[in-house]
Enzyme design. Structure first.
Site, short mmCIF file in Angstrom:
data_model
loop_
_atom_site.label_atom_id
_atom_site.label_comp_id
_atom_site.label_asym_id
_atom_site.label_seq_id
_atom_site.Cartn_x
_atom_site.Cartn_y
_atom_site.Cartn_z
N ASP A 208 36.50 37.82 41.83
CA ASP A 208 36.01 37.71 42.73
C ASP A 208 34.73 37.11 42.67
O ASP A 208 34.03 37.95 41.66
CB ASP A 208 36.18 39.18 43.71
CG ASP A 208 35.88 39.27 44.68
OD1 ASP A 208 36.27 39.12 45.53
OD2 ASP A 208 34.40 40.47 45.01
N GLU B 254 38.45 32.68 42.38
CA GLU B 254 37.77 33.11 44.09
C GLU B 254 36.80 32.23 44.33
O GLU B 254 35.83 32.45 44.29
CB GLU B 254 38.23 34.15 45.19
CG GLU B 254 37.47 34.22 46.03
CD GLU B 254 37.10 35.43 46.69
OE1 GLU B 254 36.93 34.97 48.11
OE2 GLU B 254 36.46 36.14 46.20
#
Length: 739
Positions: free
Chosen positions: A417, A470
C-alpha cells in the site's frame, strides 16, 4: 504451602543490598534485575532473592528433596531472601487468597542465541517470531513462555499481564547487550495469557503499557493486549496448489482478482456480525470460485485498533485480526482458497502506522520505529507516523512481517500500500515541509532500498509469490528487476488507467467524443510495466459513490454503461481487479459497517451484471489471447482507435498458436448497423460475448452468434466484418477459421 514442612533459616549467607539498589528494586527501575534476583553464589555459599510484591510468604522447594524452606522477608515489601540448596528448585508463594506453585524466572539463563541478536541488529532476521515476541517453550523440563522485545533506549522493560497482576515489578527483563533486546522466560505462563510491556524510558519516565510489536495473537479490539499464541496446529492440504503457484501468478497467466473487505462482504444473518475466517471459507470461497476469479485480495488483515481504518493503520503486523477468529482459522481460510484453486493476496502496509499510545509510537521513549523529525516522520494526510526505513532493525522488522504472511500462512502475494508516498520525500508536502535526500533530491532513497530489498527477499525465499505496488506516479521500472534499476515488484496497479477510464465513463455519452483520448492514452504506456487494472475500494468510498452510481443516464443506461466498462477492462491488456459489490451493480456507496446489498440479486438486471462478470472471467481464462501477452506489445493491435465521433473502439488481442480475439466497444447509446471492422483473417468470427444480451439485462441486439468476413480491406487489414453494435456495449469475437 502448608502441605510441606517449612523451616526458617538464617540470613547470614545472603549479602545485604545497597539502599539505592533496594530503592530501584522497589520502584521497578533496576537496570539489571538478574544481578540481584534469583540464585547467586556468595562467599558463604549459594543463596536466592525473590521479589514478589504483595506476597505474604515464599518458600523454596528443592526439586531433589521433599523439604520446603521458608525465605526471610527482606527490608522492602515483597523481597524474600535465604540460603539455597544445590540443584533446581521451585517456589511456593503464598498470596492473601491463594498459593502459587511455580519456578523462579530469574533462575534461567538467556535463551536467545547471539546469532539471533546479530541477525536482528543487521536487519536480516527474517523469521523474527522465532526470536522476538512471546514463544511458548519448555526449558529444563519447565513449561512457560519466553518473551523478547526490542527497546534499546529503555532503562527497564518488564512483562506485565494477567499472570502477574499487571505489576511491572514482578518480571523485569534481562538486557541483551548492545542489541537493545530484552528477554525473560516466565515459567508456567502459557497460550492464551494476556500481556504487554511496561517500559521506563531513557528519561526515567514510565511509558504507557505497550503491546508487543511481534505478537502473533491479540485481544479482540478495542482491547489492546497481546496474547501468548497457541501452538501451530493447522495441517496444510494445499501441496498441489503451492507446486503450481508460480505458473498461476506468472505474467502469462490469467489473473482476475476479487478485492474484499472481510468485515463487510457478508454479515452473519442472526447477529449481524462479520463472518469469521471459517465462515468466509464456507461462503466466500465458493462464491469467488463460482464467479471465476483466480485470486482474492483482502484489505489488510493485520491487527489494527480502529475498525474504520479498514486495516490500513495496523499495529499488529504479525497477527491476523482477532475480529475474525484465531490465527489458525486464517490459515484454514487460505488453505480452503488454495484447495479451490484460488490464490490469496493480502494488503501490506510498510509506509506508516498509527500513533496509538499502546503501539509503536515512541516505543522505548524515543522515536524508535519512526523518524524523530516530523518532516520525515509524520504523514499529514493520514495523521500517522512514517517508518524510519533507514534503520536496519526497522526495515528488517517489516520484511520479517511480510515473510510471516507468505511463509507461515501460505499467502500468495502482497499488495504493498501507498508506495507513491514512500518514494518521494515531498509527497503531499509544501516547500519547507520536507527534508531533501543526501544528494539534495526529493527521492526517498531509504524507501527505494527497502522496497528493492523486500522484493528480492520475497523472490528468493518464496518462489511463486508475487508483490504488487499501489503506485500512482511515473516512477520508472516499478515492476522491473532491481538488477536493472527497477524496484522489483511483480506487478504495478495502473492507477492512471483507473482514473482516466472512470473520468471518461462518468461523462454523458454525448460529450465523450471530446474526451476519447482518455480511453486510448493508456495504450501508450500499457507495456512499460506489468500492470493490474484496478477498480478498487478507493473509488467507492468517501462520497465517490458506487461504481454503477458513476454511470450517466437512466437506470437501464447505468447498467449498460457498467457492463461496457467491465467488458473494456477485461479485454484491455493487464491483469484485473474488482472490488466486491461491483459484480452485482451495488448502488449504494460501500460502507464497512454493513454487508454488500445482496438483496439486489432479487432483481434479474443485477443478476445479469453478475452473470456478465462470471462469463468475462470464463472467457478471460479460456482464451489465451486475452492474457498470454498481457505485458507485451505484440499481444495487442489497434483496429479502430480514432473513431471519437462515434465513441467506438476496436482492437485485437493476440497470442502465439491461439485464435485472435476482436473486442469492439460502443460507448454511446446509439445502435450502429453495418459498422465495418477490419480483421486479419478470413472466415467466420464467432460472437462469444455480447454485453447487450438479454441474459445480462440488455436489449438483445447483436450479430446472431457470428459474422462472416467480406473480401473488402479495412483499417489496414485484408478482410472486414460488417457488425451491428448494440448501444453501450462490449462485443467479443473469436476467429473460428475458414468458411
Amino acid at each position: 504451602m502448608n502441605s510441606v514442612q517449612m523451616n526458617r533459616v538464617e540470613m547470614s549467607r545472603v549479602p545485604p543490598l545497597d539502599p539505592a539498589v533496594l530503592d530501584q528494586l522497589a520502584s521497578a527501575r533496576l537496570d539489571d534485575p538478574f544481578a540481584v534476583l534469583g540464585p547467586h553464589e556468595g562467599p558463604q555459599g549459594r543463596y536466592v532473592r525473590v521479589f514478589v510484591p504483595g506476597a505474604e510468604a515464599v518458600a523454596v522447594q528443592p526439586k531433589a528433596g521433599p523439604q520446603a524452606l521458608f525465605l526471610e522477608p527482606g527490608p522492602i515489601d515483597g523481597l524474600f531472601c535465604g540460603p539455597l540448596p544445590e540443584g533446581a528448585y521451585g517456589l511456593s508463594i503464598r498470596w492473601p487468597k491463594r498459593t502459587e506453585e511455580t519456578e523462579d524466572p530469574y533462575a534461567f539463563g538467556p535463551l536467545l542465541r547471539d546469532l539471533d541478536l546479530h541477525l536482528f541488529s543487521e536487519g536480516r532476521h527474517f523469521r523474527l517470531t522465532d526470536a522476538l515476541g512471546a514463544a511458548p517453550v519448555t526449558v529444563e523440563g519447565v513449561p512457560g513462555t519466553r518473551f523478547a522485545v526490542w527497546a534499546p533506549n529503555a532503562r527497564r522493560v518488564s512483562v506485565v499481564g494477567d499472570f502477574n497482576g499487571w505489576d511491572g515489578r514482578r518480571h523485569a527483563m534481562r538486557r541483551r547487550g548492545a542489541s537493545g533486546v530484552f528477554e525473560i522466560f516466565i515459567p508456567r505462563v502459557g497460550p492464551g495469557a494476556l500481556y504487554k510491556y511496561e517500559i521506563v524510558g531513557p528519561d526515567g519516565a514510565l511509558l504507557p503499557l505497550k503491546a508487543d510489536p511481534v505478537a502473533r495473537a491479540t485481544q479482540l479490539p478495542p482491547e489492546t493486549a497481546s496474547v501468548v499464541p497457541s501452538p501451530r496446529t493447522h495441517r496444510w492440504r494445499d501441496e498441489a496448489f503451492m507446486a503450481s503457484r508460480a505458473a498461476r501468478n506468472a505474467p502469462s497467466a490469467p489473473i482476475s482478482i476479487y478485492e474484499v473487505h472481510a468485515g463487510s462482504w457478508l454479515r452473519d444473518p442472526p447477529t449481524g456480525a462479520p463472518l469469521s475466517w471459517l465462515g468466509l471459507a464456507e461462503r466466500l470461497v465458493p462464491y469467488v470460485k463460482d464467479l471465476g476469479f483466480t485470486h482474492v485480495e483482502l484489505l489488510p488483515v493485520t491487527e489494527h485498533p480502529f475498525t474504520g481504518s479498514w486495516g490500513y493503520q495496523p499495529l499488529g503486523l504479525f497477527a491476523p485480526s482477532r475480529r475474525f477468529g484465531e490465527p489458525e482459522d486464517f490459515a484454514a481460510f487460505v488453505d480452503a482458497c488454495h484447495r479451490a484453486d484460488i490464490g490469496v493476496i493480502v494488503d501490506f502496509v510498510p509506509a506508516h502506522f498509527p500513533s496509538d499510545a499502546h503501539g509503536l509510537a515512541r516505543f522505548d521513549g524515543t522515536a524508535l520505529y519512526e523518524h524523530a523529525d516530523p518532516r520525515e516522520g509524520f504523514h499529514q494526510d493520514w495523521n500517522t507516523l512514517i517508518y524510519n526505513l533507514g534503520r536496519r532493525e526497522v526495515a528488517g522488522f517489516l520484511i520479517a512481517s511480510a515473510l510471516h504472511w507468505l511463509e507461515h500462512f501460505h499467502v500468495d502475494g502482497l499488495r504493498v500500500d501507498a508506495v507513491a508516498s514512500m518514494l518521494y520525500r515531498d509527497y503531499s508536502r509544501k516547500p519547507g515541509e520536507w527534508i531533501p535526500n543526501r544528494f539534495g533530491g526529493r527521492e526517498n532513497l531509504e524507501s527505494v532500498d527497502f522496497l528493492r530489498h523486500l522484493n528480492a527477499v520475497v523472490a528468493e525465499r518464496c518462489p511463486g509469490a508475487i508483490t504488487l505496488a499501489e503506485e500512482s506516479t511515473a516512477w520508472p521500472g516499478v515492476s522491473s528487476p532491481s538488477a536493472d534499476g527497477g524496484l522489483g515488484f511483480s506487478y504495478k496497479w495502473n492507477m492512471g488507467w483507473m482514473h482516466d477510464t472512470l473520468h471518461y465513463i462518468a461523462r454523458e455519452p454525448v460529450y465523450r467524443r471530446h474526451h476519447h483520448d482518455e480511453l486510448t492514452f493508456s495504450l501508450v504506456y500499457a507495456f512499460s510495466e506489468r500492470f493490474v487494472l484496478p477498480l478498487s475500494h478507493d473509488e467507492v468510498v468517501h462520497g465517490k459513490g458506487s461504481l454503477i452510481g458513476k454511470m450517466p443516464g437512466d437506470t437501464w443506461q447505468k447498467r449498460a454503461n457498467l457492463r461496457a466498462l467491465l467488458g473494456l477492462m477485461w479485454t484491455h491488456p493487464g491483469k484485473k481487479l474488482l472490488f466486491m459489490g461491483g459484480e452485482i451493480g451495488q448502488e449504494r456507496e460501500w460502507s464497512h459497517d454493513r454487508e454488500i446489498d445482496w438483496f439486489l440479486l432479487d432483481d434479474p438486471a443485477h443478476r445479469g451484471i453478475q452473470s456478465f462478470v462470471r462469463d468475462l472471467n470464463r472467457l478471460y481464462r479460456e482464451l489465451p489471447a486475452l492474457h498470454t501477452l498481457d505485458d507485451r506489445p505484440e499481444g495487442f493491435r489497434w483496429i479502430v482507435g480514432d473513431d471519437r465521433e462515434n465513441s467506438v473502439l476496436a482492437f485485437l488481442r493476440l497470442a502465439p498458436d491461439a485464435a485472435p480475439v476482436l473486442a469492439v466497444i460502443n460507448l454511446t447509446p446509439v445502435p450502429r448497423q453495418g459498422y465495418r471492422i477490419g480483421v486479419p483473417a478470413a472466415g467466420r468470427w464467432r460472437e462469444v460475448l455480447n454485453s447487450d444480451a438479454p441474459l445480462y439485462g440488455g436489449s438483445g441486439m447483436g450479430n446472431y452468434g457470428g459474422v462472416e468476413t467480406r473480401d473488402a480491406p479495412a483499417h489496414g487489414e485484408g478482410q472486414s466484418l460488417d457488425l451491428t453494435l448494440p448501444p453501450l456495449s462490449t462485443l467479443l469475437f473469436v476467429h473460428a477459421g475458414d468458411n
